[in-house]
Enzyme design. Sequence first.
Site, short mmCIF file in Angstrom:
data_model
loop_
_atom_site.label_atom_id
_atom_site.label_comp_id
_atom_site.label_asym_id
_atom_site.label_seq_id
_atom_site.Cartn_x
_atom_site.Cartn_y
_atom_site.Cartn_z
N SER A 116 1.99 7.32 2.57
CA SER A 116 1.20 8.29 3.30
C SER A 116 -0.29 7.93 3.29
CB SER A 116 1.46 9.68 2.71
OG SER A 116 1.04 10.68 3.58
N ASP A 119 -5.71 -4.06 9.02
CA ASP A 119 -5.95 -4.20 10.46
C ASP A 119 -7.35 -4.74 10.77
OD1 ASP A 119 -3.43 -3.27 10.85
OD2 ASP A 119 -3.98 -1.50 12.01
N LYS A 149 5.79 6.09 5.17
CA LYS A 149 5.69 7.51 5.51
C LYS A 149 4.51 7.70 6.45
CE LYS A 149 4.83 12.04 4.91
NZ LYS A 149 3.62 12.76 5.34
#
Length: 535
Positions: free
Chosen positions: A294, A305, A319
């Site tokens: 999460s 990224d 999640k």
Amino acid sequence: MKKIIVFIIIFYFSTFIYSQKNTVNIEPVNDIISTQVQKFSQLLNLLDRYYVDTVNFSHLTEEAIKGLLSELDPHSVYIPAKDVKSVEEPLVGSFEGIGITFQIIRDTINVIEVISGGPAEIVGIFPGDKIIKIDDSVAYGSYVTNDYVTKKLRGPKGTSVKVTIKRVNHSELIDFIIIRDKIPLNSINAAYMLEPGIAYIKVDRFARNTINEFKNTINELKKEKIDFLILDLRGNGGGYLSTAVQLADEFLDAGKLIVYTQGRSMPVNKYASSAKGEYQDGKLIVLIDERSASASEIVAGAMQDWDRAILMGRRSFGKGLVQNPYYLLDGSLVRLTIAKYYTPTGRCIQKPYSNSNEYYHDIENRLKKGELMHPDSVHLPDSLKYYTLNKNRLVYGGGGIMPDVFIPLDTSLSSELSNQLVRKNIYNMYVIDIISKEREKLLNSYPTKEVFRKKFIIYDDLFNNFLNYAKNNEIEINNDELERSKSIINCVLKASIARYLYGVSGYYYNIYEIDYELKKAVELGKDGKVFEQLY
């Protein structure tokens, strides 16, 4: 499961993202819902009028709500009103009480840790003390449970509680009057220099106070030269979405997308980095594993990224759902999934959840398939390919975040013996029963956790004494397993003593000797080649 509770509650593996609180609008919004409400109301009236036995309607309704939510997704859940406060405390970041960690051993309340600066420490409560009475009432025996202790010792700030202590090497019981106060729940378990130039921060959860803790911690560490920082998110099950965004912001320059959310009834909501962070330019390693979920995955995904950090470890939990808490009329709470979140490249890392049985046993299945030991056991489809935003590196969506550097789970030194010692709580019991008698002597000889790690040695007589204690507590000592796991047992025993003397940070500082994943991250970071793909 160990019968343990942190009076600053120990955070369990919760895997959720929390957004702001809301109150439910009780008016049906369309005819379909109105019809179903009337249908359910009709059924309750039928039960009330005609059912053969007495009906507990509150219980029946709660079970119906749980059943309804179980048909949706694994993270939409119902929390009864009586449990709301205790469930929220780990993320709120504080509660009102006396400030101890306790454990019930042989029907007796044992103080494991005293929170620094808390009311219990102020009056002189020590780790190893046994609580015999609370407000002059006997507080030991089979009826003493975690809930019993919590209800007795917690209370509003400014109120008092009388605690009677049995202390090692004292023949008389000792009475303490403790004034309750607000007790912080720290979300950073450990922070220190592993070696010169190598900073380490372990974040346990994403709570309201996490960012203040992080800023104070990193600024303290920056007083020394930092070659690279290891941010440890292993086992971190999540927390507040806003906190995850704020932590990622500490590592990124302004204007970079950190995460965005979108749901059927929720428009796209983008979160971007803002002002200069506290560690915006330095080299960074992020450790993740199969229990990182999460909010942890938001931070890890943003770092990956933007090519800001090297991710090491194993595939994260997967999640990618966002929950909002909604309060019902009686003070109960529904955590309802309202959106999915996406990393800056557009990845949704939520793993499939149509088969609830597979979902809940996913980590166990990963172990069986060999994924935790071998990276080539992970099979992700080409349709989930993405590329990082600066260096165009290949990354994947769906089913968690894949690290840049795979570090296998090391079970080579584990055995049934080493597992039993943990499961049956032998380390903590031994420290409380035996080592507590030497507390003052140990602290005089080893005043800090750094001195302790460097100079304290588990000699054969102490090790054998521990094994005899284990035997007396129904642990069977298998010689082959002992030979295999001796180094683990030795290190965990030393770390357990350190926790008793210096708190939880003392434990992590000393368990480093057998933390293969962390030591591998240090090794690769020092080599430097791993950073060449980023910097």
